[in-house]
Design an enzyme around this catalytic site. Structure first.
Site, PDB file in Angstrom:
ATOM      1  N   ASP A  58     -13.537  22.116 -64.418  1.00 41.29           N
ATOM      2  CA  ASP A  58     -13.499  20.856 -64.173  1.00 41.29           C
ATOM      3  C   ASP A  58     -13.802  20.317 -62.863  1.00 41.29           C
ATOM      4  OD1 ASP A  58     -11.162  21.801 -63.049  1.00 41.29           O
ATOM      5  OD2 ASP A  58      -9.796  20.545 -64.618  1.00 41.29           O
ATOM      6  N   ASN A  71       2.364  18.659 -68.038  1.00 49.39           N
ATOM      7  CA  ASN A  71       2.361  17.826 -69.288  1.00 49.39           C
ATOM      8  C   ASN A  71       1.610  18.648 -70.508  1.00 49.39           C
ATOM      9  OD1 ASN A  71      -0.238  17.613 -68.716  1.00 49.39           O
ATOM     10  ND2 ASN A  71      -0.429  15.544 -68.175  1.00 49.39           N
ATOM     11  N   HIS A 120      -1.626  19.793 -70.287  1.00 47.33           N
ATOM     12  CA  HIS A 120      -3.147  19.522 -70.381  1.00 47.33           C
ATOM     13  C   HIS A 120      -3.693  21.005 -69.955  1.00 47.33           C
ATOM     14  CE1 HIS A 120      -3.210  18.544 -65.617  1.00 47.33           C
ATOM     15  NE2 HIS A 120      -3.183  19.852 -65.814  1.00 47.33           N
ATOM     16  N   GLU A 177      -6.174  15.841 -71.160  1.00 48.82           N
ATOM     17  CA  GLU A 177      -4.878  15.224 -71.121  1.00 48.82           C
ATOM     18  C   GLU A 177      -3.981  15.139 -72.640  1.00 48.82           C
ATOM     19  OE1 GLU A 177      -3.248  15.186 -68.347  1.00 48.82           O
ATOM     20  OE2 GLU A 177      -4.519  14.289 -66.896  1.00 48.82           O
TER      21      GLU A 177
HETATM   22  P1  PGA Z   1      -1.494  24.014 -60.880  1.00 48.48           P
HETATM   23  O1  PGA Z   1      -2.186  23.084 -62.004  1.00 48.48           O
HETATM   24  O2  PGA Z   1      -2.005  25.230 -61.092  1.00 48.48           O
HETATM   25  O3  PGA Z   1      -1.734  23.395 -59.629  1.00 48.48           O
HETATM   26  O4  PGA Z   1       0.198  24.021 -61.235  1.00 48.48           O
HETATM   27  C1  PGA Z   1      -2.439  23.578 -63.107  1.00 48.48           C
HETATM   28  C2  PGA Z   1      -2.919  22.482 -63.991  1.00 48.48           C
HETATM   29  O5  PGA Z   1      -2.692  21.311 -63.755  1.00 48.48           O
HETATM   30  O6  PGA Z   1      -3.867  22.781 -64.802  1.00 48.48           O
END
Ligand code: PGA
Length: 242
Positions: free
Chosen positions: A67, A136, A138, A143
């Site tokens: 992404d 959350n 995702h 999302e």
């Molecule tokens: P993070 O993010 O590795 O910074 O915790 C993971 C994500 O949001 O997929």
């Protein structure tokens, strides 16, 4: 889904890096599906280390990233393009033309999303894809919602993700509100998936993931359907699993 629980972040990073090493050793021109965020940083450090020791060669490797914020300049130090160069690409012998991320500078996001999906197809999907998991639930920027999309698309970020990512920006207002992300189907085109999770703030998402129920309000739960998916998480992230 296979599950590997490690003592801590360092061990999680080493285990995930070893899985990448296995794929790269078997296939010199492997397609690596890459992700950003704090979770995979340690794994990239391990891969750079292996490269410096002469254990890995990236000269024929291709990459597709999961992404990118939209819109964002590649030169912005919060772009995922910038992150990947800082943590991996500038330290190994990958060829520029083999590096692929959704283009946050594209004039038309929908056209870019469509082109990116075609690119993934032309590469035959990733041989191994690394994923972090959002607090959350995702994956990429897929999302929680009432529905999920299969292909690469432009999406809005939820309030929870904007808040979580604001730690990297001067203020919450500075966090881009949109992103280009692989869809669930794009992720499923990869032959092998490694999901990483570290820390207590991921414990709820890991618990939901391992309940085995597919829920669009926790997109990571889709991964139980993939035929070769491994969760590598530390004890903190695993702490709520009964
Ligand atoms: P993070 O993010 O590795 O910074 O915790 C993971 C994500 O949001 O997929």
């Amino acid at each position: 889904m296979k599950v590997i629980v490690t003592k801590n972040y360092a061990e999680m990073s080493a285990v995930a890096a070893d899985m990448f090493k296995g794929v790269l050793t078997a296939k010199k021109d492997a397609v690596l599906g890459l992700a950003t965020g704090s979770t995979p940083e340690g794994m990239y450090a391990c891969l750079v280390d292996m490269y410096k020791k002469g254990e890995l060669d990236f000269s024929d490797v291709k990459s597709v990233n999961l992404d990118e914020y939209y819109p964002i300049k590649k030169s912005d130090d919060q772009s995922y393009d910038f992150f990947m160069r800082k943590h991996l690409f500038s330290h190994v012998n990958m060829k520029e033309e083999n590096i692929h991320l959704p283009n946050g500078e594209a004039a038309d996001a929908d056209v870019e999303a469509c082109e990116y999906e075609k690119l993934i197809d032309s590469l035959g999907g990733a041989d191994i894809q690394v994923l972090g998991i959002g607090r959350n639930g995702h994956i990429g920027f897929n999302e929680p919602d009432t529905y999920l999309l299969a292909d690469t698309h432009l999406t809005g970020l939820t309030a929870s993700t904007i808040e979580a990512n604001s730690r990297f920006f001067a203020s919450e207002e500075d966090v881009p509100k949109h992103a280009l992300t692989m869809g669930i189907g794009s992720i499923f085109k990869s032959k092998k998936i490694v999901v990483m999770a570290s820390g207590k703030e991921k414990a709820e998402a890991v618990k939901t993931l391992l309940e085995g129920k597919i829920r669009t309000d926790c997109p990571a739960t889709m991964l139980v359907l993939h035929r070769d998916c491994t969760l590598v998480c530390d004890e903190d992230a695993y702490s709520l699993v009964k």
